[in-house]
Motif scaffolding. Structure first.
Motif, mmCIF file in Angstrom:
data_model
loop_
_atom_site.group_PDB
_atom_site.id
_atom_site.type_symbol
_atom_site.label_atom_id
_atom_site.label_comp_id
_atom_site.label_asym_id
_atom_site.label_seq_id
_atom_site.Cartn_x
_atom_site.Cartn_y
_atom_site.Cartn_z
ATOM 1 N N ALA A 156 1.014 -1.146 -0.041
ATOM 2 C CA ALA A 156 0.252 -0.069 0.006
ATOM 3 C C ALA A 156 0.907 1.407 -0.032
ATOM 4 O O ALA A 156 0.572 2.438 -0.741
ATOM 5 N N ASP A 157 1.828 1.411 0.839
ATOM 6 C CA ASP A 157 2.590 2.091 0.983
ATOM 7 C C ASP A 157 3.594 2.550 -0.644
ATOM 8 O O ASP A 157 3.629 3.783 -0.810
ATOM 9 N N GLU A 170 -7.445 -0.995 1.912
ATOM 10 C CA GLU A 170 -7.835 -0.656 3.202
ATOM 11 C C GLU A 170 -6.574 -0.151 4.076
ATOM 12 O O GLU A 170 -6.785 0.805 4.819
ATOM 13 N N GLU A 171 -5.150 -0.614 3.427
ATOM 14 C CA GLU A 171 -4.008 -0.038 4.064
ATOM 15 C C GLU A 171 -3.685 1.083 3.493
ATOM 16 O O GLU A 171 -2.798 1.809 4.289
ATOM 17 N N MET A 172 -4.089 1.625 2.167
ATOM 18 C CA MET A 172 -3.948 2.747 1.755
ATOM 19 C C MET A 172 -4.439 4.100 2.372
ATOM 20 O O MET A 172 -5.668 4.007 2.971
ATOM 21 N N ASP A 173 -3.872 5.394 2.175
ATOM 22 C CA ASP A 173 -4.746 6.567 2.572
ATOM 23 C C ASP A 173 -5.869 6.787 1.970
ATOM 24 O O ASP A 173 -5.939 6.480 0.635
ATOM 25 N N PRO A 174 -7.080 6.877 2.660
ATOM 26 C CA PRO A 174 -8.308 6.873 1.793
ATOM 27 C C PRO A 174 -8.335 7.778 0.664
ATOM 28 O O PRO A 174 -8.820 7.485 -0.363
ATOM 29 N N ASP A 175 -7.613 9.044 0.552
ATOM 30 C CA ASP A 175 -7.808 9.726 -0.496
ATOM 31 C C ASP A 175 -6.922 9.281 -1.611
ATOM 32 O O ASP A 175 -7.197 9.183 -2.839
ATOM 33 N N ASP A 205 -15.431 5.690 4.029
ATOM 34 C CA ASP A 205 -14.355 7.028 4.088
ATOM 35 C C ASP A 205 -13.921 7.140 2.553
ATOM 36 O O ASP A 205 -14.003 8.434 2.026
ATOM 37 N N VAL A 206 -13.834 6.126 1.736
ATOM 38 C CA VAL A 206 -13.418 6.333 0.403
ATOM 39 C C VAL A 206 -14.506 6.686 -0.710
ATOM 40 O O VAL A 206 -14.519 7.386 -1.382
ATOM 41 N N ARG A 207 -15.641 6.044 -0.172
ATOM 42 C CA ARG A 207 -16.748 6.471 -1.027
ATOM 43 C C ARG A 207 -17.147 8.032 -0.833
ATOM 44 O O ARG A 207 -17.477 8.647 -1.870
ATOM 45 N N ARG A 208 -17.036 8.671 0.478
ATOM 46 C CA ARG A 208 -17.394 9.977 0.386
ATOM 47 C C ARG A 208 -16.286 10.783 -0.356
ATOM 48 O O ARG A 208 -16.669 11.612 -0.822
ATOM 49 N N LEU A 209 -14.991 10.650 -0.432
ATOM 50 C CA LEU A 209 -14.052 11.098 -1.043
ATOM 51 C C LEU A 209 -14.305 10.985 -2.563
ATOM 52 O O LEU A 209 -14.145 12.064 -3.358
ATOM 53 N N MET A 210 -14.955 10.013 -3.133
ATOM 54 C CA MET A 210 -15.224 9.712 -4.509
ATOM 55 C C MET A 210 -16.102 10.572 -4.927
ATOM 56 O O MET A 210 -16.614 10.705 -6.051
ATOM 57 N N GLU A 211 -17.289 10.992 -4.025
ATOM 58 C CA GLU A 211 -18.371 11.818 -4.396
ATOM 59 C C GLU A 211 -18.034 13.184 -4.800
ATOM 60 O O GLU A 211 -18.794 13.847 -5.334
ATOM 61 N N THR A 214 -7.707 14.090 3.611
ATOM 62 C CA THR A 214 -7.526 13.160 4.427
ATOM 63 C C THR A 214 -8.849 13.077 5.537
ATOM 64 O O THR A 214 -9.133 13.961 6.148
ATOM 65 N N PRO A 215 -9.480 11.970 5.344
ATOM 66 C CA PRO A 215 -10.895 12.078 6.071
ATOM 67 C C PRO A 215 -10.771 11.703 7.587
ATOM 68 O O PRO A 215 -11.541 11.698 8.560
ATOM 69 N N VAL A 216 -9.450 11.338 7.949
ATOM 70 C CA VAL A 216 -9.019 10.804 9.452
ATOM 71 C C VAL A 216 -8.059 11.757 10.078
ATOM 72 O O VAL A 216 -6.890 11.111 10.513
ATOM 73 N N PRO A 217 -8.106 12.942 10.204
ATOM 74 C CA PRO A 217 -7.071 13.895 10.727
ATOM 75 C C PRO A 217 -7.277 13.547 12.271
ATOM 76 O O PRO A 217 -8.174 12.847 12.755
ATOM 77 N N ILE A 218 -6.357 14.352 13.120
ATOM 78 C CA ILE A 218 -6.488 14.324 14.475
ATOM 79 C C ILE A 218 -7.542 15.015 15.287
ATOM 80 O O ILE A 218 -7.397 16.419 14.991
ATOM 81 N N ILE A 219 -8.676 14.611 15.708
ATOM 82 C CA ILE A 219 -9.752 15.474 15.975
ATOM 83 C C ILE A 219 -10.039 14.839 17.489
ATOM 84 O O ILE A 219 -10.010 13.796 17.929
ATOM 85 N N MET A 220 -10.349 16.052 18.255
ATOM 86 C CA MET A 220 -10.392 15.828 19.752
ATOM 87 C C MET A 220 -11.407 16.790 20.460
ATOM 88 O O MET A 220 -11.690 17.758 19.873
#
Length: 435
Positions: free
Chosen positions: A205-206, A233-238, A266-272, A283-289
């Motif tokens: 994937a990398d 699945e191992e790749m970054d979603p974008d 996650d991937v489907r959302r980006l493809m839209e 990137t749909p999974v940043p650090i969010i707190m």
């Protein structure tokens, strides 16, 4: 006569006569002269500054041993391309099946010995192999045994036969994904697929993320569907979304169905999203707190090994839920600010509310300007309901600003491309502020 084994040369530094380092030896090129005469080395492949691989003829190699490789210092910086009957030892010969002439079966080639001839040529003299045949030979050689045989005692199979890749992968296990991607790109399509199949899912994937689109499609299309879904699945979603967009619609849907539901979502959302918008590259999974989280918790999140340096530059703070799309966006806390406050401090007390996020429909050139204007490596992305949906990093932007085939271009070609086609390069895409 001098003798050297190629596996011991791989990764060695290459110097000029004054001791200045030119690069690193990545392979040896030999010319196949048929079954009568042994192959002879025509040159070496050297990785020079900029990760470019160039060819250095053996006539310019003055010293060749496992401690150092010395050249005349005069090298042509044109990218290496295989020609005619040339073969690369690590890329084309390692893991190839060879037939032993004593009739005892076949073996797998693991190393090649080169011996310097009286005329100065380096010819293939020895093959280090691992037996795979079931039968025993005249000397009781058994299956799995390692042998050192003379070139004349064996014949390697044709290039059309399947070729393993375990030794090549093992010899390059410490190579960065981008460098391994360069090595794969220079191989034949058949060899590229064989090496990719040997890599474990995360490593593949990398590497895929660093390859041109056509190479990505070739490799993914030659994996079975279950494994292809695992690699996605191992790749970054974008990056996974970009790759899926290169495939036929029917294949896209089939792979998405085989992926884990959360990853596929996650991937489907980006493809839209439309191409060249913040939503398409984010990137749909940043650090969010949450604002109630502490500095200690934020730093623990940043320390995760799978968090890139760009994403680790800031923590996005939002109301629950914290999975994208989140609750209402509140602000960000920059990494350096986290270092200035005690571990129990709440993130809600440290918010930078002046940094304006971009929306998911913001054009990419506007996102680029925001990153450049405020010296950011990452910027939050929200939707029209003020919910966080991701983050755009500087590497996401660069991938889309450079020419489509930038991975296969020399740095000088990229510079020329940017100067000759306004609006395609980084400099022309980022407007400058008035004095």
């Amino acid at each position: 006569m001098s003798k050297i084994f190629v596996a011991r040369l791989l990764g060695q530094d290459v110097f000029d006569p004054l001791g200045d380092r030119l690069g690193r030896l990545r392979d040896v090129v030999v010319v196949d002269r048929g079954h009568i005469d042994p192959p002879v080395a025509s040159g070496i492949v050297v990785e020079v500054l900029g990760k470019k691989r160039v060819f250095v003829p053996m006539t310019r190699v003055t010293s060749l041993d496992s401690g150092q490789v010395i050249t005349t210092g005069l090298i042509n910086l044109r990218r290496f391309e295989r020609r005619g009957l040339e073969l690369t030892v690590a890329g084309d010969l390692f893991d190839r099946r060879v037939v032993l002439q004593d009739g005892s079966g076949s073996a797998v080639l693991q190393d090649v010995g080169l011996t310097r001839q009286r005329n100065g040529d380096w010819a293939v003299s020895d093959l280090y192999v691992r037996r795979v045949g079931a039968r025993r030979g005249a000397f009781g050689r058994s299956r799995g045994e390692h042998l050192l045989v003379g070139w004349e005692e064996s014949r390697w199979a044709g290039q059309e036969e399947p070729q393993g890749a375990a030794n090549f992968v093992a010899a390059h296990e410490d190579m960065k994904p981008a460098d391994l991607a360069d090595a794969l790109h220079e191989m034949t399509e058949k060899r590229r697929v064989e090496v990719a199949a040997e890599l474990h899912d995360e490593r593949l994937a990398d590497v895929l993320q660093e390859l041109p689109d056509e190479d990505q499609v070739l490799i993914l299309s030659n994996l079975n569907l279950d494994r292809a879904a695992d690699v996605l699945e191992e790749m970054d979603p974008d990056d996974a979304a970009d790759l899926l967009n290169e495939l036929p619609d029917s294949q896209q849907e089939l792979l998405l169905e085989l992926m884990e539901p959360d990853d596929a979502e996650d991937v489907r959302r980006l493809m839209e999203y439309e191409e060249n918008t913040a939503g398409a590259v984010m990137t749909p999974v940043p650090i969010i707190m949450s604002p109630e989280a502490t500095v200690a918790e934020a730093l623990a999140n940043i320390r995760q090994h799978d968090i890139s340096a760009a994403l680790a530059s800031l923590v996005i703070v939002a109301r629950h839920p914290l999975e994208t799309p989140t609750g209402r966006y509140l602000g960000v806390v920059h990494f350096q600010k986290l270092l200035r406050y005690p571990p129990p401090e709440l993130l809600g007390n440290l918010l930078d509310k002046e940094l304006e996020p971009v929306t998911d429909l913001t054009p990419l050139h506007t996102v680029t300007r925001e990153l450049a204007t405020y010296n950011l490596t990452s910027i939050p992305v929200i939707n029209d309901a003020q919910r966080v949906v991701g983050a755009v990093t500087v590497d996401d932007v660069l991938d889309h600003l450079l020419p489509d085939d930038w991975r296969t271009m020399d740095p000088e070609q990229i510079r020329t491309h940017d100067e000759s086609e306004p609006g395609t390069g980084i400099i022309t895409q980022i407007p400058t502020s008035s004095p």
